[in-house]
Design a protein around this motif. Sequence first.
Motif, short mmCIF file in Angstrom:
data_model
loop_
_atom_site.label_atom_id
_atom_site.label_comp_id
_atom_site.label_asym_id
_atom_site.label_seq_id
_atom_site.Cartn_x
_atom_site.Cartn_y
_atom_site.Cartn_z
N PHE A 1 -3.25 5.77 4.60
CA PHE A 1 -2.63 6.30 3.39
C PHE A 1 -2.10 5.18 2.55
CE2 PHE A 1 -0.91 10.26 5.84
CZ PHE A 1 -2.20 10.66 6.10
N GLN A 2 -2.13 5.40 1.25
CA GLN A 2 -1.46 4.53 0.30
C GLN A 2 -0.95 5.44 -0.80
OE1 GLN A 2 -3.85 1.34 -1.13
NE2 GLN A 2 -2.30 0.61 -2.55
N TYR B 1 4.23 3.07 -0.60
CA TYR B 1 4.00 2.82 0.81
C TYR B 1 2.53 2.64 1.14
CZ TYR B 1 2.77 7.74 0.83
OH TYR B 1 2.18 8.95 0.55
N VAL B 2 2.31 2.04 2.29
CA VAL B 2 0.99 1.93 2.90
C VAL B 2 1.17 2.35 4.35
CG1 VAL B 2 -0.85 0.34 3.61
CG2 VAL B 2 0.26 0.05 1.38
N GLY C 1 0.87 0.17 10.72
CA GLY C 1 2.07 0.99 10.66
C GLY C 1 2.41 1.45 9.25
N PHE C 2 3.57 2.06 9.12
CA PHE C 2 4.08 2.58 7.85
C PHE C 2 4.94 1.51 7.21
CE2 PHE C 2 7.34 4.97 5.44
CZ PHE C 2 6.51 5.61 4.53
#
Length: 125
Positions: free
Chosen positions: A64-65, A82-83, A88-89
């Motif tokens: 996810f981004q 966020y990435v 990880g997050f």
Amino acid sequence: MKLVLLALLVALAAAAPRPDQDAETLVDEREDKGDGSFNYQFETSNGLAEERVGTIGAEGQSNFQGSYRFTLPDGTVAEVTYVADENGFRPESPLIPTPHPLPAHALAQIAFAEEQRARGITFEK
């Protein structure tokens, strides 16, 4: 008379705008390609918003981004980008607390220890 006044106050409180409860969805766009990749965008009339893009990760997972934002009680807008992937997050925002910088004497001690290690100086426990 008190009963009428109380009834008016109750009616006024019930009719008062409730921005969080009366929020409307302004944008709700979703695209799922079925292979772990996707696009998502959501926004409401009370300032909540999120955008997210998913791509296929190295081990088949979705990476996810994106970002999300909301309005704080003082009226300022908080935004977090966020990435989330194999590492990880990792959120980023000026609102996320960070550790205080190390004082100069601590940095000097760390540099001195690194110099000693580079010269092969070690200490037994």
